[in-house]
Design a protein around this motif. Structure first.
Motif, PDB file in Angstrom:
ATOM      1  N   LEU A   1       0.763  -1.183  -0.133  1.00  0.00           N
ATOM      2  CA  LEU A   1       0.009   0.113  -0.121  1.00  0.00           C
ATOM      3  C   LEU A   1       0.863   1.018   0.087  1.00  0.00           C
TER       4      LEU A   1
ATOM      5  N   ASP B   1      -2.235  10.844   0.618  1.00  0.00           N
ATOM      6  CA  ASP B   1      -3.560  11.098   1.261  1.00  0.00           C
ATOM      7  C   ASP B   1      -4.505  10.308   1.223  1.00  0.00           C
ATOM      8  N   ARG B   2      -4.444   9.301   0.507  1.00  0.00           N
ATOM      9  CA  ARG B   2      -5.409   8.353   0.008  1.00  0.00           C
ATOM     10  C   ARG B   2      -5.205   6.967   0.382  1.00  0.00           C
ATOM     11  N   VAL B   3      -4.165   6.787   1.278  1.00  0.00           N
ATOM     12  CA  VAL B   3      -4.022   5.293   1.865  1.00  0.00           C
ATOM     13  C   VAL B   3      -4.981   4.667   2.354  1.00  0.00           C
ATOM     14  N   HIS B   4      -5.825   5.434   3.223  1.00  0.00           N
ATOM     15  CA  HIS B   4      -6.849   4.546   3.859  1.00  0.00           C
ATOM     16  C   HIS B   4      -7.881   4.364   2.905  1.00  0.00           C
ATOM     17  N   THR B   5      -8.076   5.203   1.661  1.00  0.00           N
ATOM     18  CA  THR B   5      -9.136   4.750   0.681  1.00  0.00           C
ATOM     19  C   THR B   5      -8.568   3.430  -0.054  1.00  0.00           C
TER      20      THR B   5
ATOM     21  N   GLU C   1      -6.806   1.177   1.356  1.00  0.00           N
ATOM     22  CA  GLU C   1      -7.058   0.174   2.543  1.00  0.00           C
ATOM     23  C   GLU C   1      -8.621  -0.272   2.224  1.00  0.00           C
ATOM     24  N   GLY C   2      -9.536   0.589   2.354  1.00  0.00           N
ATOM     25  CA  GLY C   2     -10.848   0.311   2.506  1.00  0.00           C
ATOM     26  C   GLY C   2     -11.311  -0.103   1.216  1.00  0.00           C
TER      27      GLY C   2
END
Length: 141
Positions: free
Chosen positions: A35, A46-50, A52-53
């Motif tokens: 990731l 800034d979109r690492v959580h996106t 992961e989701g």
């Protein structure tokens, strides 16, 4: 009572298998920094959580699709297109793994094939394509 024990045993084995596969997938993503590398390549830190989701949603969706035995009638051309895309994904994943692990440069250096690395890569790619076509044509007909 025997039927109940068989169902409980099957549930335990299924849960253990799922935990093993899930743990392997998480280890794969964490150890190889998939990731963060994806975020670096796309310049989207800034979109690492996106990302992961998206992985979690994809896993859940395809797990439900597998359990519910969903079918999509696309015909032979649709199946060929899906197979092509899946093959591209697997090929790129294998390429990313070899890049991350630096397998090819180390192997080429140790074998004295540094100047022939492009030929080594092409041999691997063409061998994979030939093997896949052989398996698909011979064993699927």
């Amino acid at each position: 009572m025997n039927g109940l024990l068989a169902h409980i045993g099957a549930a335990i084995v299924g849960l253990a298998g799922g935990l093993a596969v899930g743990g392997g997938m998480v280890a794969f993503l964490v150890v190889l920094d998939i990731l963060p590398r994806l975020a670096q390549m796309t310049r989207a830190f800034d979109r690492v959580h996106t990302f992961e989701g998206a992985i979690v949603c994809g896993v859940l969706f395809w797990t439900i699709a597998d359990f519910c035995d969903w079918r999509v009638g696309l015909g032979p051309l649709g199946a060929a297109a899906i197979g092509l895309l899946a093959g591209c994904f697997i090929g790129m994943l294998a390429g990313a793994l070899t890049e991350v692990l630096n397998v090819l440069p180390i192997m080429a250096k140790r074998l004295g094939l540094g100047g022939y690395i492009i030929w080594l890569l092409m041999a691997m790619v063409l061998g994979k394509v030939a093997g896949s076509l052989f398996e698909w044509i011979v064993f699927r007909t």
